[in-house]
Design an enzyme around this catalytic site. Structure first.
Site, PDB file in Angstrom:
ATOM      1  N   GLU A 191       0.838  -1.208   0.000  1.00 26.58           N
ATOM      2  CA  GLU A 191       0.000   0.000   0.000  1.00 26.58           C
ATOM      3  C   GLU A 191       0.869   1.253   0.000  1.00 26.58           C
ATOM      4  OE1 GLU A 191      -3.173  -0.102  -1.124  1.00 26.58           O
ATOM      5  OE2 GLU A 191      -3.647  -1.418   0.555  1.00 26.58           O
ATOM      6  N   THR A 244       2.790   2.150  -2.230  1.00 31.30           N
ATOM      7  CA  THR A 244       4.090   1.819  -2.834  1.00 31.30           C
ATOM      8  C   THR A 244       4.090   2.090  -4.336  1.00 31.30           C
ATOM      9  OG1 THR A 244       3.231  -0.416  -2.937  1.00 31.30           O
ATOM     10  CG2 THR A 244       4.805   0.036  -1.175  1.00 31.30           C
ATOM     11  N   ASP A 245       2.900   2.103  -4.950  1.00 31.58           N
ATOM     12  CA  ASP A 245       2.877   2.156  -6.430  1.00 31.58           C
ATOM     13  C   ASP A 245       3.503   3.440  -6.975  1.00 31.58           C
ATOM     14  OD1 ASP A 245       0.634   3.712  -5.690  1.00 31.58           O
ATOM     15  OD2 ASP A 245      -0.730   2.782  -7.141  1.00 31.58           O
ATOM     16  N   GLY A 257     -16.484   5.489  -2.875  1.00 27.74           N
ATOM     17  CA  GLY A 257     -15.707   5.988  -1.735  1.00 27.74           C
ATOM     18  C   GLY A 257     -15.411   4.891  -0.725  1.00 27.74           C
ATOM     19  N   LEU A 280     -12.548   0.480  -2.883  1.00 28.89           N
ATOM     20  CA  LEU A 280     -12.417  -0.709  -3.740  1.00 28.89           C
ATOM     21  C   LEU A 280     -12.308  -0.300  -5.215  1.00 28.89           C
ATOM     22  CD1 LEU A 280     -15.041  -3.027  -1.972  1.00 28.89           C
ATOM     23  CD2 LEU A 280     -12.569  -2.988  -1.650  1.00 28.89           C
ATOM     24  N   SER A 326     -13.907   2.030  -7.180  1.00 29.50           N
ATOM     25  CA  SER A 326     -15.027   2.215  -8.099  1.00 29.50           C
ATOM     26  C   SER A 326     -14.646   3.230  -9.180  1.00 29.50           C
ATOM     27  CB  SER A 326     -16.292   2.634  -7.359  1.00 29.50           C
ATOM     28  OG  SER A 326     -16.136   3.906  -6.804  1.00 29.50           O
ATOM     29  N   SER A 327     -13.789   4.191  -8.847  1.00 34.65           N
ATOM     30  CA  SER A 327     -13.431   5.175  -9.880  1.00 34.65           C
ATOM     31  C   SER A 327     -12.606   4.530 -10.987  1.00 34.65           C
ATOM     32  CB  SER A 327     -12.716   6.386  -9.275  1.00 34.65           C
ATOM     33  OG  SER A 327     -11.616   5.984  -8.504  1.00 34.65           O
ATOM     34  N   GLU A 330      -7.590  10.323 -14.354  1.00 36.08           N
ATOM     35  CA  GLU A 330      -7.837  10.589 -12.925  1.00 36.08           C
ATOM     36  C   GLU A 330      -6.981  11.766 -12.437  1.00 36.08           C
ATOM     37  OE1 GLU A 330      -9.231   7.528 -10.729  1.00 36.08           O
ATOM     38  OE2 GLU A 330      -8.876   8.465  -8.789  1.00 36.08           O
ATOM     39  N   ASP A 388      -4.540   0.656  -9.306  1.00 36.53           N
ATOM     40  CA  ASP A 388      -5.970   0.378  -9.460  1.00 36.53           C
ATOM     41  C   ASP A 388      -6.339   0.155 -10.922  1.00 36.53           C
ATOM     42  OD1 ASP A 388      -5.826   0.941  -6.807  1.00 36.53           O
ATOM     43  OD2 ASP A 388      -6.906   2.840  -6.912  1.00 36.53           O
TER      44      ASP A 388
HETATM   45  C1  GLA Z   1      -5.274   4.591  -4.100  1.00 37.51           C
HETATM   46  C2  GLA Z   1      -4.559   4.912  -5.395  1.00 37.51           C
HETATM   47  C3  GLA Z   1      -3.524   3.840  -5.741  1.00 37.51           C
HETATM   48  C4  GLA Z   1      -2.621   3.529  -4.556  1.00 37.51           C
HETATM   49  C5  GLA Z   1      -3.447   3.305  -3.280  1.00 37.51           C
HETATM   50  C6  GLA Z   1      -2.582   3.141  -2.065  1.00 37.51           C
HETATM   51  O1  GLA Z   1      -6.069   3.457  -4.270  1.00 37.51           O
HETATM   52  O2  GLA Z   1      -5.478   5.018  -6.460  1.00 37.51           O
HETATM   53  O3  GLA Z   1      -2.771   4.235  -6.862  1.00 37.51           O
HETATM   54  O4  GLA Z   1      -1.673   4.533  -4.378  1.00 37.51           O
HETATM   55  O5  GLA Z   1      -4.355   4.380  -3.057  1.00 37.51           O
HETATM   56  O6  GLA Z   1      -1.826   1.978  -2.150  1.00 37.51           O
END
Ligand code: GLA
Length: 390
Positions: free
Chosen positions: A35, A37-38, A124, A127, A129-130, A162, A174
């Site tokens: 989390e 980390t991306d 919100g 998960l 949704s966006s 986004e 995501d």
């Molecule tokens: C959101 C962002 C992702 C990622 C997470 C945290 O979901 O859209 O890119 O950074 O938060 O891991």
């Protein structure tokens, strides 16, 4: 989720009968570990889930994009792909405006469309949704234009949408998993190289349970962007310290460097960096453990991930902390942690199949007693990324 025939009937009510109608599905996602980390060029391990967005669509020849949503019956929003596409109202349409604008910007000749969006993902709820709306409508535009696009490219286009239209500087996780998830597997993904390793999630051995705290997470609130900036400050420090080390992102920083920075780098920035660096290690180890059926080890790493997000990265909240602690009191649960951006949304737990019902019932009960609200809890299998259903 409505039956396909029911949403098609609703589409016909909103936009009229006739013509070739397509149905697209785009799943939500849950991140097992990795989390924040991306956007640090690191590692993530998400999977696509059963809850999803469906887009029913039909081409229009006049360039107009007319949008309806089952969540807001009777409302139709409109823009045109033949004029400069700008932000507009209602706010949820910005994801679609953004995707259309980025596709046009990438030189894809779009046609207009009528589209109805149906969503079983909590908005919100953390998960994605966006991302599901972006990838689902992106695939709808491409399908109607008759254009094939590499899924990783589509994910990048949706991420850019986004950034530009929702104003949140998200990483790639995501959109990547919504566009490319593999049924039955989580994906360990290297956000720098794009390399993937698929991690089998066998529902006979292991179940994934999601519990929604119902605390709405708002990434647009600015905390997400703040964390990104703090990571950049950390990178700048380590670059200055070791100019020849080729540090481009926190991905390139080691735990040894973090220990050595203690007392030198500002404490808050150090903690942010420590989360990212340790989370990358945990993610690689957890994916390996899962692949080897070492569920206890993977679960332990999820617990550590939660603690790090709570204490070092400070993106959890009392509700998520409570749920992840309570989950571990149920026999057969391997691990539980907050999932997604944080500040609310869901926890994810890994458990033995026979503990699913006890876990769900326990969390719903104790959460209700403590916070006075009834959370939603459900188990999900790992599904495939977005696809054209018909
Ligand atoms: C959101 C962002 C992702 C990622 C997470 C945290 O979901 O859209 O890119 O950074 O938060 O891991």
């Amino acid at each position: 989720m409505q039956e396909a025939s029911a949403i098609k009937a609703e589409f016909a009510r909103a936009f009229g009968d006739g013509g070739r109608v397509h149905v697209i599905r785009a799943p939500g996602r849950v991140n097992l570990i990795g989390e924040h980390t991306d956007y640090n060029d690191g590692f993530v391990c998400p999977m696509a889930i059963e809850a999803e967005v469906r887009v029913v669509c039909r081409a229009r020849q006049d360039g107009a994009v007319r949008l309806a949503s089952t969540a807001f019956p009777g409302e139709i929003a409109e823009f045109s792909v033949e004029k400069k596409i700008e932000k507009g109202k209602p706010a949820w349409t910005n994801y679609i405006r953004g995707v259309a604008a980025e596709l046009v910007g990438a030189g894809i000749p779009l046609t207009g469309m009528d589209a109805l969006i149906d969503n079983t993902l909590p908005v919100g709820g953390g998960l994605s949704s966006s991302a599901a709306i972006e990838v689902g409508t992106g695939l709808a535009f491409l399908t109607l234009a008759g254009v094939e696009m590499d899924r990783d490219r589509l994910a990048l286009i949706c991420q850019k949408a986004e950034h530009e239209f929702a104003g949140v500087p998200v990483g790639i996780m995501d959109q990547m998993i919504v566009a490319t998830g593999r049924q039955g597997f989580a994906t360990q993904y290297d956000c720098r190289s794009g390399a993937r390793q698929f991690v089998k999630i066998n529902p006979d051995d292991l179940r994934v349970v999601i519990v929604n705290s119902l605390v709405k997470h708002e990434l647009t609130g600015g905390e997400y962007a703040k964390r990104r900036k703090q990571c950049e400050e950390g990178v700048a420090y380590f670059q200055k310290l070791s100019p020849g080390a080729g540090i481009r992102a926190l991905r390139d920083v080691t735990m040894k460097m973090i220990h050595e920075a203690q007392g030198k780098l500002e404490a808050l920035i150090l903690r942010r960096c420590r989360h990212v660096v340790s989370e990358n290690q945990r993610t690689i180890e957890a994916a390996t453990a899962l692949a080897q059926d070492k569920y206890e080890r993977a679960g332990k790493l999820m617990q550590e991930s939660h603690a790090s997000l709570r204490d070092d990265y400070e993106v959890s909240c009392a509700e998520l902390d409570f749920l992840s602690v309570e989950a571990m009191t149920v026999k057969g649960v391997y691990g539980a942690r907050m999932t997604g951006g944080g500040f609310g949304g869901c926890i994810v737990a890994l458990t033995q199949p026979r503990s699913v019902e006890v876990l769900e019932a326990h969390l719903v009960r104790v959460y209700q007693v403590k916070f006075g609200r009834k959370p939603t809890a459900f188990a999900t299998s790992a599904t495939a990324g977005a696809s054209v259903v018909e």
